[in-house]
Design an enzyme around this catalytic site. Structure first.
Site, PDB file in Angstrom:
ATOM      1  N   ASN A   1      41.676  44.489  40.982  1.00 44.96           N
ATOM      2  CA  ASN A   1      42.158  43.190  40.523  1.00 44.96           C
ATOM      3  C   ASN A   1      41.264  42.620  39.437  1.00 44.96           C
ATOM      4  O   ASN A   1      40.060  42.876  39.397  1.00 44.96           O
ATOM      5  CB  ASN A   1      42.271  42.182  41.678  1.00 44.96           C
ATOM      6  CG  ASN A   1      40.950  41.564  42.082  1.00 44.96           C
ATOM      7  OD1 ASN A   1      40.229  42.119  42.919  1.00 44.96           O
ATOM      8  ND2 ASN A   1      40.611  40.399  41.528  1.00 44.96           N
ATOM      9  N   CYS A   2      41.892  41.854  38.529  1.00 46.25           N
ATOM     10  CA  CYS A   2      41.158  41.070  37.535  1.00 46.25           C
ATOM     11  C   CYS A   2      41.643  39.628  37.669  1.00 46.25           C
ATOM     12  O   CYS A   2      41.994  39.200  38.774  1.00 46.25           O
ATOM     13  CB  CYS A   2      41.328  41.631  36.129  1.00 46.25           C
ATOM     14  SG  CYS A   2      43.019  41.680  35.513  1.00 46.25           S
ATOM     15  N   TRP A   3      41.684  38.875  36.595  1.00 44.82           N
ATOM     16  CA  TRP A   3      42.066  37.460  36.696  1.00 44.82           C
ATOM     17  C   TRP A   3      43.570  37.289  36.895  1.00 44.82           C
ATOM     18  O   TRP A   3      44.009  36.628  37.830  1.00 44.82           O
ATOM     19  CB  TRP A   3      41.610  36.728  35.436  1.00 44.82           C
ATOM     20  CG  TRP A   3      42.044  35.291  35.378  1.00 44.82           C
ATOM     21  CD1 TRP A   3      42.966  34.743  34.539  1.00 44.82           C
ATOM     22  CD2 TRP A   3      41.587  34.220  36.207  1.00 44.82           C
ATOM     23  NE1 TRP A   3      43.122  33.394  34.791  1.00 44.82           N
ATOM     24  CE2 TRP A   3      42.283  33.043  35.816  1.00 44.82           C
ATOM     25  CE3 TRP A   3      40.675  34.138  37.257  1.00 44.82           C
ATOM     26  CZ2 TRP A   3      42.075  31.804  36.420  1.00 44.82           C
ATOM     27  CZ3 TRP A   3      40.464  32.899  37.869  1.00 44.82           C
ATOM     28  CH2 TRP A   3      41.164  31.757  37.447  1.00 44.82           C
TER      29      TRP A   3
ATOM     30  N   TYR B   1      43.593  37.849  40.615  1.00 49.55           N
ATOM     31  CA  TYR B   1      42.952  36.838  41.456  1.00 49.55           C
ATOM     32  C   TYR B   1      43.830  35.593  41.589  1.00 49.55           C
ATOM     33  O   TYR B   1      43.850  34.954  42.648  1.00 49.55           O
ATOM     34  CB  TYR B   1      41.586  36.453  40.875  1.00 49.55           C
ATOM     35  CG  TYR B   1      40.992  35.242  41.559  1.00 49.55           C
ATOM     36  CD1 TYR B   1      40.361  35.361  42.786  1.00 49.55           C
ATOM     37  CD2 TYR B   1      41.119  33.967  40.997  1.00 49.55           C
ATOM     38  CE1 TYR B   1      39.857  34.240  43.444  1.00 49.55           C
ATOM     39  CE2 TYR B   1      40.625  32.850  41.642  1.00 49.55           C
ATOM     40  CZ  TYR B   1      39.985  32.990  42.861  1.00 49.55           C
ATOM     41  OH  TYR B   1      39.498  31.877  43.510  1.00 49.55           O
TER      42      TYR B   1
END
Length: 366
Positions: free
Chosen positions: A93-95, A122
């Protein structure tokens, strides 16, 4: 790409690791519990790419960013991930679940690993947390453990958990005792990180059984209790623990030893109370501190600050009192008996939710 609709579904995804590729600063503020931070852009690199994107061109930012991302990803593969076997299945996962997680997942997939990305990143995870704490009433039936400061409520929660009862320890999650001298010598989590811990803790509990929480104000240090929890706590009935003032003073002197041992720091913490309690009272506390009389100081603080504050709060909230348990002291033996008595009362309350208020003292010698 996976898109869980609840925290339980996310936890049950069966992934070997959760890899958060956001910058260390983003990760430090909050992240999925148990996630590993393998940033593909560190704090400085992320700031640099953002500046190029805004001040020069999006294309240039993506081109320079791609080179940095793949270079950092390659380093993670050669170091942190070097021991992962062929069947490894990570969730990335990233933003927002976009370029950073997509690029890293693609690299891992080319190796043969079964990498998947979290849809929405996120931000989608944060939405699952707020769904629990902000968007609907908690489905759990709460019971508060109340009593004056120094009645070992937090320690009793730990003992009740070992007896199989459902417990939420808010002060442990907030890393603060919730009182004037309640700092634990460590930084409190961010508000978001606290809420993540809280949401997962409630998600793991059975709504069919009551949940015991310590009676708190709406803030614990710098942490604010989310609306759904605070609303449930205001309506929750209470079990009260009582102990003699002298026993509480000795307990507080032990519990707050690190704070009480630093006279200068204590002076700073007590200074704001001058306008509420008066200069004479605060000066008296500081004289006790300077003389090394920690038990006397804790007794004075309880009598002149903690107890009046608690009484004032109780006049406002007036929770339904289910029972009061009296402890003659706060020794190990007495706390075990108090925990046994509280556990028995909670079991009776669970079997008969309409149980009326009852008060019965216990004796540490019984």
């Amino acid at each position: 790409m996976v898109a869980p609709t609840t925290l339980s579904a996310l936890a049950a995804g069966g992934f070997d690791d959760v890899i958060d590729v956001r910058s260390p600063a983003e990760f430090a503020e909050d992240h999925i519990p148990g996630a590993i931070n393998l940033p593909v852009l560190d704090n400085e690199e992320r700031a640099r790419i953002g500046t190029i994107y805004k001040q020069q061109s999006p294309f240039l930012a993506r081109k320079i960013g791609a080179a940095i991302v793949f270079r950092n990803a390659a380093n993670h593969i050669e170091t942190t991930l070097a021991d992962r076997e062929g069947g490894w299945r990570p969730l990335i996962n990233c933003w927002r679940g976009g370029q950073r997680s997509g690029a890293f997942s693609w690299m891992l997939q080319q190796i043969g690993w079964r990498a998947e990305t979290l849809a929405g990143g996120y931000k989608s995870f944060r939405k699952l947390v707020t769904d629990v704490l902000y968007d609907a009433p908690l489905p759990h039936r709460l019971i508060q453990l109340g009593g004056y400061t120094g009645t070992a409520k937090t320690e009793l929660l730990t003992r009740l958990r070992t007896r199989g009862l459902q417990v939420i320890d808010l002060e442990a999650m907030a890393r603060h005792r919730g009182s004037l001298l309640g700092g634990l010598g460590v930084a409190q989590p961010s508000q978001k990180a606290f809420e993540t811990s809280l949401a997962f803790a409630f998600d793991a509990l059975d709504p069919a059984h009551p949940v015991l929480v310590e009676a708190e104000s709406s803030t614990i240090g710098a942490i604010n209790l989310p609306p759904a929890l605070w609303s449930a706590m205001k309506d929750a009935p209470s079990l009260r623990v009582e102990a003699p003032l002298e026993a509480r003073a000795h307990y507080l002197a032990r519990a707050y030893e690190s704070v009480l041992s630093d006279h200068d720091e204590l002076s700073l913490k007590l200074a704001p109370l001058r306008q509420h309690r008066g200069h004479a009272i605060v000066d008296h506390w500081l004289k006790l501190s300077a003389a090394g009389d920690r038990v006397g100081l804790c007794q004075a603080l309880a009598e002149q600050h903690y107890d009046p504050s608690y009484d004032k709060a109780m006049r406002v909230k007036v929770p339904k009192l289910l029972a009061t348990v009296h402890a003659p002291d706060l020794t190990e033996n007495a706390l075990e008996k108090v925990a046994d008595d509280l556990a028995a009362r909670l079991q009776r309350i669970e079997s008969d939710p309409g149980t009326s208020s009852v008060t019965r003292p216990i004796s540490a010698a019984s």
